[in-house]
Design a protein around this motif. Structure first.
Motif, short mmCIF file in Angstrom:
data_model
loop_
_atom_site.label_atom_id
_atom_site.label_comp_id
_atom_site.label_asym_id
_atom_site.label_seq_id
_atom_site.Cartn_x
_atom_site.Cartn_y
_atom_site.Cartn_z
N ASN A 189 -12.73 20.81 -18.17
CA ASN A 189 -11.72 20.14 -17.33
C ASN A 189 -10.51 21.04 -17.07
OD1 ASN A 189 -13.25 17.81 -17.09
ND2 ASN A 189 -12.32 16.82 -18.86
N LYS A 190 -10.16 21.86 -18.06
CA LYS A 190 -9.05 22.80 -17.86
C LYS A 190 -9.40 23.83 -16.79
CE LYS A 190 -5.81 21.64 -20.82
NZ LYS A 190 -4.43 21.31 -20.39
N ALA A 191 -10.64 24.26 -16.79
CA ALA A 191 -11.09 25.22 -15.77
C ALA A 191 -11.05 24.59 -14.39
CB ALA A 191 -12.50 25.71 -16.09
N ILE A 192 -11.44 23.32 -14.30
CA ILE A 192 -11.38 22.60 -13.03
C ILE A 192 -9.93 22.51 -12.54
CG2 ILE A 192 -11.68 20.33 -11.95
CD1 ILE A 192 -14.11 19.94 -13.79
N GLU A 193 -9.04 22.21 -13.49
CA GLU A 193 -7.62 22.06 -13.16
C GLU A 193 -6.99 23.38 -12.70
OE1 GLU A 193 -3.52 21.33 -15.71
OE2 GLU A 193 -5.36 20.32 -16.36
N ASN A 194 -7.36 24.48 -13.38
CA ASN A 194 -6.72 25.77 -13.11
C ASN A 194 -7.36 26.56 -11.98
OD1 ASN A 194 -5.04 25.16 -15.21
ND2 ASN A 194 -5.89 26.62 -16.64
N TYR A 195 -8.67 26.38 -11.80
CA TYR A 195 -9.38 27.21 -10.83
C TYR A 195 -10.09 26.43 -9.73
CZ TYR A 195 -8.58 31.22 -13.85
OH TYR A 195 -7.99 32.21 -14.58
N GLN A 196 -9.95 25.10 -9.75
CA GLN A 196 -10.56 24.26 -8.73
C GLN A 196 -12.06 24.52 -8.57
OE1 GLN A 196 -7.39 25.96 -7.69
NE2 GLN A 196 -6.59 24.20 -8.78
N ILE A 197 -12.74 24.72 -9.70
CA ILE A 197 -14.19 24.89 -9.62
C ILE A 197 -14.83 23.54 -9.33
CG2 ILE A 197 -14.18 26.85 -11.21
CD1 ILE A 197 -15.19 25.01 -13.38
N ASN A 198 -16.03 23.56 -8.81
CA ASN A 198 -16.70 22.32 -8.43
C ASN A 198 -16.96 21.44 -9.66
OD1 ASN A 198 -16.83 23.18 -5.75
ND2 ASN A 198 -18.71 24.33 -6.14
#
Length: 397
Positions: free
Chosen positions: A181-190
Motif C-alpha cells: 500500500n505504501k508503494a501504491i501511495e508513493n509511486y501510483q502503481i496499479n
C-alpha cells in the motif's frame, strides 16, 4: 540553476506527522518532491529548516538519509544544462522508477525511515518480515509488478509448512500488505487485490494482563541484592502506575517532561500529548534513580547516563533485557503468564475496566487514537467476566 531544500509539509493524517520535502527550483518554478521521511512537528526546527537535534537518534540518521536522497535525485533530475524542461524530465524519471521498483529495495527504504523516525519496534517487525519473505524468494528481489496473488498463496503455504500459527502468518501478510500500500501511495502503481485469498485476520489469543494481586506481590518482592531484577520490577510498576506508559516512551522520558507535579510527554507512536499526575508511588520510583541519572537528561535508567540520544540498537537491547528480567521474576512468583512490557499496559486497562471506568476514558488515558484499539486490549477481560459469571451460576446449583 536548481536548488534542493528540506521543507516540512503537514499531512492530513490521524498521527499528525509531517513529511520532509525536497524543494526543486528552476527559473522561479517550484516542484516539491517527497522524501517519504515522516516526523512530528515538534521534531522540526522551522527557523533553521532542519530536524531538532537530541530528540532521538533521528538527527544524524535523518540527515544521512536526506543527503542520499538529494544525491540520488541530483543524478536523475538535475538538468540545468539540458535544453528540455526539467519538470518533464523529473516526471519521466518517476515513471521509470515505477516500472522498475524493486520490492525489497523499497521495503528496506521503509525500514530506514521507520528507524529514523524512532519507530524501532515497527522497524523490527518489518525486518522480520523482510527476512522471512526474502528466504522464501531465495534472496532474489522482484519488481512490484511481478507480485501477485499466486505468489502470496505459495508464501502462505511455505509458512504453514514451517509450523507457523495463523496469527503469525497474518503478521507477515499484513506487513507485506502495508508495504504494498505504501508503494501504491508513493509511486501510483496499479492497485490489485493481492491479499484477498491469504489470511490477514487475528485469532483470539490468551490474555495479556495479570490480576491486580500480582502488582501487590511485585511491590513486596525482596530484590535488595538483585539490582537488575529490581530495576525491571520498578520499570514494570512505573508503566502500570502511569496508565500503561509504553517502554519506548519511558526510555525517552526526560527531566524537562516533569512540571508542577505532572509528567507531560508526546507518545512516540502517535505523537499524542499526554499529561499524568505524579502520584506518590510514581515519585518513589523516580526518586530511587535520581543519583544514578544525575548526569543524564533522562529520568529512568533504561538508556544509561551521558547518552544524549537513543539509538535503535540501544533501545532494542534495553527492551530485550527488560523482558528477560521480567521472565525471571515471573518464575519467582509462579505466575501463569510471563510478565512483559506489554503486560503492564494491558493490566492497567484491565484494572480500569474492572472498576467500571468508561472505555472512552481508558482510551484517552492510554493515548489511543480510537476506542477500537482499546477494545482489543479488553477483549480477553470480557471473556473472563463471562466465565466467572458462569462459574458463580454453576456453584449455586
Amino acid at each position: 540553476m536548481m536548488s534542493l531544500k528540506e521543507k516540512s509539509k503537514t499531512l492530513k493524517r490521524e498521527d499528525n506527522k509531517c513529511v520532509i520535502y525536497l524543494q526543486l527550483t528552476h527559473e522561479s518554478r517550484i516542484k516539491l518532491i517527497s522524501t517519504g521521511l515522516k516526523i512530528y512537528p515538534w521534531q522540526w526546527d522551522s527557523n533553521h529548516m532542519c530536524i531538532v537535534s537530541g530528540v532521538s537518534d533521528i538527527s544524524e540518521k535523518a540527515q544521512s538519509f536526506l543527503d542520499s536522497k538529494i544525491k540520488n535525485m541530483g543524478k536523475k533530475q538535475v538538468a540545468s544544462e539540458m535544453e528540455y524542461d526539467c519538470f518533464t524530465q523529473a516526471l519521466s524519471c518517476e515513471e521509470n522508477d515505477k516500472e522498475s521498483l524493486l520490492f525489497f529495495e523499497f521495503m528496506n527504504d521503509l525500514i530506514n525511515r521507520l528507524e529514523i523516525s524512532g519507530c524501532y519496534r515497527t522497524a523490527q517487525t518489518y525486518k522480520c518480515t523482510y527476512r522471512s519473505f526474502s528466504r522464501f524468494l531465495k534472496k532474489h528481489d522482484i519488481c512490484f509488478e511481478k507480485l501477485n496473488a499466486d505468489l502470496l498463496k505459495k508464501y502462505e503455504r511455505y509458512l504453514k509448512d514451517r509450523g507457523l500459527t495463523l496469527n503469525s502468518i497474518s503478521f507477515y501478510m499484513r506487513i507485506l500488505r502495508a508495504v504494498y500500500n505504501k508503494a501504491i501511495e508513493n509511486y501510483q502503481i496499479n492497485k490489485k487485490n493481492l491479499f484477498k485469498h491469504v489470511y490477514t485476520g487475528i485469532e483470539k489469543t490468551r490474555k495479556r494482563a495479570v490480576d491486580e494481586g500480582v502488582i501487590s506481590q511485585l511491590k513486596k518482592l525482596d530484590l535488595e541484592n538483585k539490582p537488575g531484577l529490581a530495576l525491571a520490577r520498578d520499570l514494570f510498576l512505573f508503566s502500570f502506575y502511569t496508565r500503561g506508559m509504553s517502554f519506548i516512551d519511558m526510555a525517552y522520558l526526560r527531566k524537562r517532561n516533569i512540571k508542577n507535579g505532572f509528567i507531560y510527554y508526546n507518545r512516540q507512536k502517535t505523537g499524542q500529548q499526554l499529561r499524568i499526575r505524579i502520584e506518590p508511588c510514581i515519585q518513589e520510583i523516580i526518586n530511587r534513580y535520581v543519583s544514578v541519572m544525575e548526569n543524564s537528561d533522562f529520568i529512568l535508567p533504561i538508556i544509561r547516563k551521558n547518552d544524549n540520544e537513543i539509538s535503535s540498537k540501544k533501545y532494542l537491547n534495553a527492551i530485550s533485557y527488560q523482558n528477560k528480567q521480567l521472565k525471571i521474576i515471573s518464575r519467582m512468583l509462579n505466575l501463569p503468564i510471563n510478565l512483559t512490557t506489554y503486560v503492564a499496559r494491558h493490566t492497567w486497562a484491565t484494572a480500569a475496566k474492572k472498576k467500571n471506568i468508561p472505555i472512552s476514558i481508558i482510551s484517552e488515558g492510554m493515548g489511543h487514537n480510537n476506542e477500537s484499539t482499546t477494545q482489543i486490549y479488553l477483549a480477553s477481560l470480557d471473556q473472563a467476566m463471562i466465565d466467572n459469571a458462569n462459574h458463580k451460576i454453576l456453584c449455586e446449583l
